[in-house]
Design a protein around this motif. Structure first.
Motif, PDB file in Angstrom:
ATOM      1  N   ASP A  48       0.829  -1.208   0.000  1.00  0.00           N
ATOM      2  CA  ASP A  48       0.000   0.000   0.000  1.00  0.00           C
ATOM      3  C   ASP A  48       0.861   1.255   0.000  1.00  0.00           C
ATOM      4  N   ARG A  49       1.937   1.246   0.802  1.00  0.00           N
ATOM      5  CA  ARG A  49       2.809   2.420   0.869  1.00  0.00           C
ATOM      6  C   ARG A  49       3.499   2.646  -0.469  1.00  0.00           C
ATOM      7  N   ILE A  50       3.923   1.571  -1.118  1.00  0.00           N
ATOM      8  CA  ILE A  50       4.609   1.694  -2.402  1.00  0.00           C
ATOM      9  C   ILE A  50       3.666   2.256  -3.460  1.00  0.00           C
ATOM     10  N   VAL A  51       2.402   1.812  -3.467  1.00  0.00           N
ATOM     11  CA  VAL A  51       1.426   2.324  -4.438  1.00  0.00           C
ATOM     12  C   VAL A  51       1.163   3.808  -4.201  1.00  0.00           C
ATOM     13  N   GLN A  52       1.237   4.256  -2.947  1.00  0.00           N
ATOM     14  CA  GLN A  52       1.099   5.689  -2.679  1.00  0.00           C
ATOM     15  C   GLN A  52       2.242   6.479  -3.304  1.00  0.00           C
ATOM     16  N   ILE A  53       3.430   5.879  -3.313  1.00  0.00           N
ATOM     17  CA  ILE A  53       4.588   6.535  -3.926  1.00  0.00           C
ATOM     18  C   ILE A  53       4.469   6.527  -5.446  1.00  0.00           C
ATOM     19  N   ASN A  54       4.059   5.362  -5.981  1.00  0.00           N
ATOM     20  CA  ASN A  54       3.926   5.213  -7.429  1.00  0.00           C
ATOM     21  C   ASN A  54       2.842   4.169  -7.708  1.00  0.00           C
ATOM     22  N   PRO A  55       1.796   4.527  -8.481  1.00  0.00           N
ATOM     23  CA  PRO A  55       0.679   3.595  -8.713  1.00  0.00           C
ATOM     24  C   PRO A  55       1.104   2.271  -9.342  1.00  0.00           C
ATOM     25  N   SER A  56       2.220   2.258 -10.059  1.00  0.00           N
ATOM     26  CA  SER A  56       2.672   1.021 -10.713  1.00  0.00           C
ATOM     27  C   SER A  56       3.686   0.260  -9.852  1.00  0.00           C
ATOM     28  N   GLY A  57       3.967   0.763  -8.651  1.00  0.00           N
ATOM     29  CA  GLY A  57       5.008   0.159  -7.828  1.00  0.00           C
ATOM     30  C   GLY A  57       4.705  -1.280  -7.443  1.00  0.00           C
ATOM     31  N   LYS A  58       5.728  -2.135  -7.507  1.00  0.00           N
ATOM     32  CA  LYS A  58       5.603  -3.549  -7.166  1.00  0.00           C
ATOM     33  C   LYS A  58       6.668  -3.914  -6.128  1.00  0.00           C
ATOM     34  N   LEU A  59       6.227  -4.443  -4.996  1.00  0.00           N
ATOM     35  CA  LEU A  59       7.155  -4.872  -3.951  1.00  0.00           C
ATOM     36  C   LEU A  59       7.999  -6.035  -4.458  1.00  0.00           C
ATOM     37  N   LEU A  60       9.318  -5.942  -4.272  1.00  0.00           N
ATOM     38  CA  LEU A  60      10.224  -7.013  -4.680  1.00  0.00           C
ATOM     39  C   LEU A  60      10.574  -7.904  -3.499  1.00  0.00           C
ATOM     40  N   GLU A  61      10.991  -7.306  -2.378  1.00  0.00           N
ATOM     41  CA  GLU A  61      11.317  -8.092  -1.188  1.00  0.00           C
ATOM     42  C   GLU A  61      11.410  -7.172   0.020  1.00  0.00           C
ATOM     43  N   TYR A  62      11.334  -7.775   1.218  1.00  0.00           N
ATOM     44  CA  TYR A  62      11.552  -7.010   2.445  1.00  0.00           C
ATOM     45  C   TYR A  62      12.116  -7.932   3.508  1.00  0.00           C
ATOM     46  N   THR A  63      12.937  -7.354   4.390  1.00  0.00           N
ATOM     47  CA  THR A  63      13.527  -8.095   5.498  1.00  0.00           C
ATOM     48  C   THR A  63      13.504  -7.224   6.744  1.00  0.00           C
ATOM     49  N   MET A  64      13.597  -7.857   7.926  1.00  0.00           N
ATOM     50  CA  MET A  64      13.624  -7.159   9.206  1.00  0.00           C
ATOM     51  C   MET A  64      14.808  -7.650  10.020  1.00  0.00           C
ATOM     52  N   GLU A  65      15.545  -6.732  10.642  1.00  0.00           N
ATOM     53  CA  GLU A  65      16.703  -7.082  11.451  1.00  0.00           C
ATOM     54  C   GLU A  65      16.509  -6.600  12.889  1.00  0.00           C
ATOM     55  N   ASN A  66      17.013  -7.390  13.834  1.00  0.00           N
ATOM     56  CA  ASN A  66      17.011  -7.051  15.266  1.00  0.00           C
ATOM     57  C   ASN A  66      15.602  -6.942  15.844  1.00  0.00           C
ATOM     58  N   LEU A  67      14.682  -7.730  15.308  1.00  0.00           N
ATOM     59  CA  LEU A  67      13.306  -7.680  15.797  1.00  0.00           C
ATOM     60  C   LEU A  67      13.218  -8.071  17.269  1.00  0.00           C
ATOM     61  N   VAL A 115      14.613  -2.136   8.941  1.00  0.00           N
ATOM     62  CA  VAL A 115      13.720  -2.718   7.939  1.00  0.00           C
ATOM     63  C   VAL A 115      14.271  -2.368   6.566  1.00  0.00           C
ATOM     64  N   ARG A 116      14.398  -3.381   5.722  1.00  0.00           N
ATOM     65  CA  ARG A 116      14.860  -3.177   4.347  1.00  0.00           C
ATOM     66  C   ARG A 116      13.777  -3.639   3.383  1.00  0.00           C
ATOM     67  N   TYR A 117      13.537  -2.855   2.347  1.00  0.00           N
ATOM     68  CA  TYR A 117      12.616  -3.314   1.313  1.00  0.00           C
ATOM     69  C   TYR A 117      12.987  -2.669  -0.022  1.00  0.00           C
ATOM     70  N   SER A 118      12.550  -3.308  -1.092  1.00  0.00           N
ATOM     71  CA  SER A 118      12.835  -2.790  -2.423  1.00  0.00           C
ATOM     72  C   SER A 118      11.593  -2.955  -3.292  1.00  0.00           C
ATOM     73  N   PHE A 119      11.479  -2.064  -4.276  1.00  0.00           N
ATOM     74  CA  PHE A 119      10.340  -2.145  -5.189  1.00  0.00           C
ATOM     75  C   PHE A 119      10.723  -1.609  -6.564  1.00  0.00           C
ATOM     76  N   ALA A 120       9.971  -2.039  -7.559  1.00  0.00           N
ATOM     77  CA  ALA A 120      10.149  -1.568  -8.935  1.00  0.00           C
ATOM     78  C   ALA A 120       8.979  -0.659  -9.277  1.00  0.00           C
ATOM     79  N   ALA A 121       9.232   0.382 -10.070  1.00  0.00           N
ATOM     80  CA  ALA A 121       8.187   1.336 -10.427  1.00  0.00           C
ATOM     81  C   ALA A 121       8.404   1.838 -11.846  1.00  0.00           C
ATOM     82  N   GLN A 122       7.310   2.015 -12.555  1.00  0.00           N
ATOM     83  CA  GLN A 122       7.376   2.597 -13.889  1.00  0.00           C
ATOM     84  C   GLN A 122       7.138   4.100 -13.797  1.00  0.00           C
ATOM     85  N   LYS A 123       7.910   4.865 -14.570  1.00  0.00           N
ATOM     86  CA  LYS A 123       7.774   6.319 -14.584  1.00  0.00           C
ATOM     87  C   LYS A 123       7.728   6.881 -13.165  1.00  0.00           C
TER      88      LYS A 123
END
Length: 208
Positions: free
Chosen positions: A136-155, A164-172
């Motif tokens: 949802d957060r990625i789509v707010q940044i870019n409507p075409s955004g697609k989550l690629l992966e996410y990880t959490m450290e020291n939980l 927290v690390r995450y990556s996403f791909a976005a068009q335009k």
């Protein structure tokens, strides 16, 4: 704490949701109870209801408040500490190609109350809802955004920053505006802008 051999006391506290108490004015304005550990002549306050707050830390609502420490031989009215080690650091890497499609990698590092709140959410939320929150957060940044992966450290390591690390791909990714490009806000943690408007603050504002 007493069963473990420590000297400890219950503490009545008016959190930030209610009026502060005064030492010279009798009142019952308490809405919460925490604990105080006496160690080497120092009182260390702890809120056992905050399951993700680290030792010697306190939830924001408990900080800088006059409290009533119920001791074995009477009581003391003391002030809880104001803790300043509350930080959110964003590190963002963007690879943008000639068509302005992008791959974005983000690292969100938190300490103090931000870390406690983030841990509480991540430890008590269904994994699917966590993933949906990223999407949802990625789509707010870019409507075409697609989550690629996410990880959490020291939980579960409360003495270390939460990462927290995450990556996403976005068009335009960049929005054209004549010869400029506009990037949507990339903040992941909400801040109350009203704090900035106050004449005095106990924290710095780093506009960079």
């Amino acid at each position: 704490l007493k069963e473990a051999g420590f000297t400890a006391y219950p503490v009545l506290i008016p959190t930030r949701e209610v009026y502060a108490i005064r030492e010279d004015f009798p009142t019952v304005a308490f809405n919460h109870a925490i604990a105080a550990l006496s160690l080497d002549g120092k009182l260390i306050f702890m809120d056992a209801t905050s399951s993700t707050t680290s030792f010697e830390d306190l939830p924001t609502a408990d900080q800088d408040r006059l409290v009533l420490v119920c001791m074995d031989d009477g009581y003391r009215v003391v002030r809880t500490p104001l803790l300043n080690a509350n930080e959110v650091t964003y590190t963002t890497t963007m690879d943008i190609d000639a068509s302005e499609d992008a791959r974005v990698a983000r690292i969100v590092t938190t300490t103090g109350s931000f870390s406690a709140a983030q841990r509480f959410y991540l430890k008590n939320t269904h994994p699917q809802n966590i993933e949906d929150g990223f999407k949802d957060r990625i789509v707010q940044i870019n409507p075409s955004g697609k989550l690629l992966e996410y990880t959490m450290e020291n939980l579960n390591e409360y003495d270390k920053p939460m990462v927290v690390r995450y990556s996403f791909a976005a068009q335009k990714l960049l929005n054209p505006a004549d010869n400029m490009r506009i990037l949507s806000p990339l903040g992941d943690i909400g801040f109350d802008g009203g704090f900035v408007s106050k004449e005095t603050r106990v924290f710095p504002i780093e506009f960079d």
